[in-house]
Design a protein around this motif. Structure first.
Motif, mmCIF file in Angstrom:
data_model
loop_
_atom_site.group_PDB
_atom_site.id
_atom_site.type_symbol
_atom_site.label_atom_id
_atom_site.label_comp_id
_atom_site.label_asym_id
_atom_site.label_seq_id
_atom_site.Cartn_x
_atom_site.Cartn_y
_atom_site.Cartn_z
ATOM 1 N N ASP A 135 -0.470 10.228 -6.936
ATOM 2 C CA ASP A 135 -0.619 11.150 -5.800
ATOM 3 C C ASP A 135 -0.452 10.444 -4.467
ATOM 4 N N LEU A 136 -1.025 9.255 -4.373
ATOM 5 C CA LEU A 136 -1.109 8.628 -3.056
ATOM 6 C C LEU A 136 -0.065 7.537 -2.830
ATOM 7 N N ALA A 137 0.750 7.259 -3.845
ATOM 8 C CA ALA A 137 1.744 6.187 -3.710
ATOM 9 C C ALA A 137 2.643 6.359 -2.482
ATOM 10 N N PRO A 138 3.146 7.567 -2.171
ATOM 11 C CA PRO A 138 4.036 7.698 -1.000
ATOM 12 C C PRO A 138 3.349 7.258 0.297
ATOM 13 N N GLU A 139 2.074 7.634 0.454
ATOM 14 C CA GLU A 139 1.349 7.244 1.665
ATOM 15 C C GLU A 139 1.245 5.724 1.756
ATOM 16 N N VAL A 140 0.878 5.115 0.625
ATOM 17 C CA VAL A 140 0.695 3.666 0.631
ATOM 18 C C VAL A 140 2.022 2.971 0.925
ATOM 19 N N GLU A 141 3.078 3.489 0.326
ATOM 20 C CA GLU A 141 4.391 2.894 0.541
ATOM 21 C C GLU A 141 4.754 2.921 2.029
ATOM 22 N N LYS A 142 4.434 4.038 2.671
ATOM 23 C CA LYS A 142 4.711 4.155 4.104
ATOM 24 C C LYS A 142 3.931 3.090 4.879
ATOM 25 N N LEU A 143 2.683 2.877 4.438
ATOM 26 C CA LEU A 143 1.830 1.929 5.166
ATOM 27 C C LEU A 143 2.306 0.482 5.012
ATOM 28 N N LEU A 144 3.120 0.240 3.991
ATOM 29 C CA LEU A 144 3.665 -1.109 3.838
ATOM 30 C C LEU A 144 4.540 -1.473 5.039
ATOM 31 N N HIS A 145 5.059 -0.464 5.703
ATOM 32 C CA HIS A 145 5.913 -0.708 6.863
ATOM 33 C C HIS A 145 5.143 -0.599 8.172
#
Lengths: 898, 143
Positions: A135-145
């Motif tokens: 569920d939350l992977a997209p948010e975390v991926e965004k935060l990598l940047h």
């Protein structure tokens, strides 16, 4: 209102006993529960903190979970902070409550405050479930940047958890992870490198991807090594050892198996190995990691020498931590470069005697890896000497290791026997039954050494010190080879002369029998030994009989039974007993090891397997059926090993069908000419012949002619067929194997293919080499087994020529009505002398007005073939228009000759 | 290659801080803590700082009356973990000023906050003391 946190801690600390503490905690918990019920937000922070403390003390705190979740949803930072902490401490990913928190976390991940985002990431990274990860992977991926390094580093580690939970997200994360490698912030770098490592461990694709970026990593590492003083991340003069270690580990993954990549990194590795000073712990930590990397990649020889030298320095270090680490690494290195490690052998052997158990364990493992044919005697002596003085904790490990080494590398049998005896004397209770069993196998095979062995055992047994394993082996040997004690046959050169009288022997067994340290198993051994001795030592027969009969009233059922049975053999069956207790046939060594070697040493197994067929002049069929056969046989053979070794004449009735078949069929066959019987054939034979009067070889072997090569198949398929659980004692069971073998063959066919068995026989090649493929007996007419208003059941018969007892029936069902029948089930019953096996029907639905569309295979074995005809009762149940129908009938019109 | 748990135990063997990075039930935790503490505390000073227990490797270090124990799996760099323990202690020292058992007991949540900044999901993430303490000090200022 409750007390303050401080006061609670004080009152808990003031408790003098555990009970008092429990009381205080229970009271606090009650107050907390009430507070939670009233849900007073002012004290929530304090209450959660209390809860944490109680949790740390090891009391249940589940009632506070909801409170944590409420805190997380609160707006104020301190409250959120403690809420998240509580979440991570008190909850785990298995609790459904976590579902509730996903939404709050999602909100927090999008918060503008970096610390709140950091909190959510941290919590997610510590406890997220696979669902939450998805569920939350997209948010975390965004935060990598993110532009914020605090957020980036936490997002990177959070991604590590996400990849672990949902491995298919690897590809999404590869590119952002690569970006992190060029980050300036050490925290981000350390987390980023960790993420890359995790990705590489998860997927091959990622390894390929990151191999392209090896230069970046090398550059980062190089900068760390040569950079001057960097105050933020300095640890005793070394810049960020944690990052260096992570990088070295990632390089290890990438360099392994790729010479070019290994070459690219060899410069920097050499630099690390030479530049880092080993006088501080941080430096050693890096060197340790570096050595592991050098040994794991395809490094050039020069670099390896460098690494081995570092290990040598480590090993000579006075600091125990460093020595531990050196041993730990050498264990890993030994398979790559044995020579280099051999140089340190003496040091390593010294380490086995260290006062520190952690070091001893590592060293022992290493010594075992170092032993080979040339040094086995020296090293074993060292280890056995040490065994005498070591503490009990360590004895089990050490004994098992020594036994393994002796078994694997013994230069000759005499040495082997000596060593194992020594081991049993020194550490009797730690010697496992595997070890003693293989010792007995070896003794039984070493004809020339039997006299020597039994005399040695006798000598040592005189000063018995309660070692169970030793007593059992000694008793078995004395029983088996007692006559060699008196006659001093087969004397070896240099063996001390030993004069033993018959009564001495009986006396030593008697002593064991009456020793309070002897367990009932040992006493059972002693009783069996006495039975054997009654023949070997005719002059003492009466005394032996009296000794055996003393146990007639034993409270242990096993002993009582033995005593009574042996007693009656001695009194009533004098004519039998000579044949009954004659010397055991040689136990088959190769097979014994083949069956046992799996667990000990893979190499050994293959060797033996390769040898075995040749020894028996029988070429193994390269057939897929081999494996299951071997496995099934191993299980069976283990049972048999057990039985033959313990010389246990009864208790077979519960054994599985497989074992029984092996027991009955395998024995004579193994003897006759075939190696395809995978168990120790001789052992079975011996078991049976020592057990009852039935002359097995004649009854079973004759009708088995021509069937021998089918036998492995029979073995595999028999697993689920019932074998009546007959004991091997009486003749009826012995006549069985033929039927079972062909039965097994057929059932295998029927199981794999729906057509007539003989045609699609997957083992046609196998069977045809030895015998004609089982053909149907001609001229068996079909019958109508049952006919009612709406249903007809007809039977077609197939019968193999070579297995007159077995019949395969193909039942065909016809629906004579115009209604569809569903849930069709046929049940069949036969008298006890027959065995029945129903295969599943091709369908449970009979469509209207269909004939013979649905079939079912029924396998029958008539054990009274030729005496009684087949009879069968049938019961059919099905549904018509939603109503259950039940019909029964008896089939009496089977054709003759079934 | 991850940290499985971090334990702080006093000389009497009482747990003062426990952070697990994998789920254990309360009973399992109590049993594990008891076994490990008994094993580690019984070892003399000159023996190495690593103890193998069940499938864990425990790396421990003693500071005055407090034992810091870190459980890891087989692949972790033991020496690096020792260094990490030292880093934890230094960080706590800087925050509490010569940290002692009571500081940790009465400020358990603070100690956890620090640990949380340093370790995530069993991996060391930050070792710079300033970076670790920054969020905690900020929070202290506002309340």
């Amino acid at each position: 209102m409750g007390t303050r946190l401080r006061d609670m801690i004080r009152s808990i600390r003031a408790c003098k006993t555990a009970a008092e503490e429990r009381g205080v905690v229970a009271k606090e918990c009650a107050i907390l529960r009430n507070a939670f019920k009233e849900s007073d937000p002012d004290y929530r922070h304090r209450n959660v903190a209390k809860l944490m403390f109680i949790h740390m003390l090891g009391y249940p705190t589940h009632f506070g979970q909801m409170e944590c979740i409420k805190s997380i949803a609160a707006p104020s930072f301190p409250e959120k902070r403690i809420g998240y902490l509580g979440l991570m401490l008190l909850l785990d990913e298995r609790q459904e409550v976590l579902m509730l928190v996903t939404n709050s976390m999602k909100n927090d991940l999008g918060h503008t405050n970096q610390f709140i985002v950091g909190l959510a990431l941290c919590a997610l990274g510590n406890i997220c479930t696979a669902e939450m990860a998805r569920d939350l992977a997209p948010e975390v991926e965004k935060l990598l940047h993110s532009t914020n390094s605090y957020v980036r580093k936490k997002a990177a580690l959070c991604s590590v958890r996400i990849v672990r939970k949902v491995p298919d997200l690897v590809e999404n994360l590869m590119v952002p992870a690569t970006g992190l490698l060029t980050d300036k912030h050490h925290g981000v770098l350390v987390a980023g490198v960790k993420l890359c490592t995790e990705l590489c461990q998860t997927s091959e694709v990622a390894i390929e991807h990151f191999r392209k970026h090896v230069n970046t990593m090398v550059r980062v590492l190089k900068n760390l090594v040569i950079s001057g003083y960097a105050p933020e991340y300095d640890v005793s003069g070394i810049t960020d050892p944690f990052l260096q270690i992570r990088l070295l580990r990632l390089l290890r993954l990438l360099g392994n198996g790729d010479a070019d990549i290994s070459d690219t990194m060899s410069d920097v590795l050499a630099q690390v190995a030479t530049n880092i000073e080993g006088n501080k712990n941080a430096g050693n930590a890096i060197l340790y990691e570096c050595v592991q990397t050098i040994m794991a990649i395809e490094a050039i020889a020069g670099l390896r020498v460098l690494a081995i030298n570092i290990l040598g320095r480590f090993l000579a270090n006075r600091d125990n931590n460093i020595r531990y680490v050196a041993l730990n690494t050498l264990v890993k290195v030994v398979s790559i470069d044995t020579q280099a490690v051999q140089r340190h052998r003496t040091t390593v052997v010294e380490c086995v005697k260290d006062s520190d158990i952690s070091i001893r364990r590592r060293a022992l493992e290493l010594v075992c890896a170092l032993v080979n044919e040339t040094n086995v005697k020296v090293l074993t002596k060292e280890l056995v000497d040490y065994l005498k003085v070591t503490d009990p904790d360590f004895k089990g490990d050490l004994t098992a290791r020594i036994a393994g080494l002796v078994q694997k590398f013994a230069p000759n049998k005499q040495w082997y026997i000596d060593q194992i005896i020594l081991l049993m004397v020194e550490a009797g209770k730690y010697v496992t039954s595997d070890v003693t069993r293989s010792l007995v196998v070896v003794i039984s095979n070493a004809n020339a050494l039997q006299g020597y062995t039994v005399r040695t055992l006798y000598r040592v047994f005189q000063a018995w010190d309660g070692q169970e394993s030793f007593a059992q082996v000694a008793l078995w040997c004395i029983g088996e080879y007692g006559d060699l004690l008196v006659s001093s046959e087969n004397k070896l050169e240099g063996e001390e002369p030993l004069t033993v009288t018959e009564s001495d022997i009986v006396e030593i067994v008697e002593n064991a029998l009456k020793d309070s340290r002897a367990s009932s198993a040992t006493v059972a051994f002693a009783l069996t030994a006495l039975l054997k001795l009654s023949i070997r030592l005719p002059n003492s027969a009466d005394r032996i009989k009296a000794l055996i009969l003393e146990h007639k009233g034993s409270l242990v059922l096993e002993l009582q039974q033995r005593a009574i049975e042996f007693g009656s053999i001695l009194t009533k069956h004098n004519d039998l007993k000579g044949a009954l207790v004659e010397r055991m046939p040689v136990l088959d060594e190769a097979r014994y090891y083949a069956n046992n070697a799996m667990g000990i040493d893979g190499q050994q197994t293959t060797d033996i397997e390769a040898l075995e067929p040749h020894a028996n002049g029988h070429v193994r069929q390269p057939n897929a059926i081999e494996k299951p056969t071997a496995a099934a046989a191993a299980a069976a053979a283990n049972l048999i090993d057990l039985l033959s070794f313990t010389d246990e004449p009864t208790t077979l009735s519960n054994s599985s069908g497989n074992a029984l078949l092996d027991l009955l069929g395998g024995g004579p066959m193994g003897d006759a000419n075939s190696a395809s019987s995978p168990g120790g054939g001789d052992m079975f034979l011996d078991l049976l012949s020592s057990d009852g009067p039935a002359p097995l070889a004649t009854t079973a072997a004759v009708p088995l002619e021509g069937l021998l090569d089918v036998e492995p198949i029979a073995n595999t398929s028999l697993g689920n067929s019932s074998l009546n659980g007959g004991t091997p004692k009486g003749p009826p069971a012995i006549v069985d194997p033929i039927a079972n073998i062909s039965f097994g063959n057929l059932s295998l066919n029927g199981g794999t293919a729906k057509g007539p068995p003989a045609v699609v026989d997957p083992f046609a090649d196998l069977t045809s080499t030895a015998m004609p493929a089982p053909a149907s007996a001609p001229g068996l007419p079909s019958i109508i087994a049952m006919q009612t208003n709406g249903l007809k059941i007809s039977f077609d018969f197939t019968k193999a020529v070579d297995a007159p007892k077995a019949t395969v029936i193909k039942a065909s069902y016809s629906n004579l009505s115009s209604n569809i029948y569903t849930d069709f089930v046929l049940q069949a019953a036969v008298p006890k002398f027959m065995q029945l096996q129903l295969e599943p029907a091709t369908s449970g639905i009979l469509s209207a007005n269909s004939s013979n569309l649905v079939t079912q295979v029924i396998k029958l074995t008539n054990n009274m073939h030729g005496q009684k005809a087949l009879v069968m009762k049938l019961r059919v149940s099905y549904k018509v228009n939603g109503n259950n129908v039940l019909e029964q009938g008896q089939v009496n019109n089977f054709p003759a000759g079934l | 290659m991850t940290i499985r748990f971090v334990l702080l135990v006093n000389k009497q063997g009482q747990t003062r801080l426990a952070q697990y990075y994998e789920y254990l039930t309360i009973e399992e935790r109590r049993a594990l803590e008891g076994e490990i503490v008994r094993k580690c505390l019984a070892r003399p000073d000159n023996q190495c700082s690593f103890v193998e227990h069940r499938n864990y490797k425990v790396i421990y270090r003693r500071y005055a009356s407090l034992f810091f124990l870190v459980g890891v799996d087989g692949e972790e760099n033991e020496l690096a973990i020792l260094e990490f323990i030292h880093c934890v202690v230094e960080t706590m020292d800087r925050y509490f000023g010569n940290v002692c058992e009571l500081d940790i007991m009465f400020h358990l949540e603070k100690a956890h906050f620090m640990l949380e900044e340093m370790v995530m999901n069993g991996c060391v993430v930050e070792t710079n003391k300033q970076n670790i303490l920054h969020p905690i000090q900020l929070m202290d200022k506002t309340t």
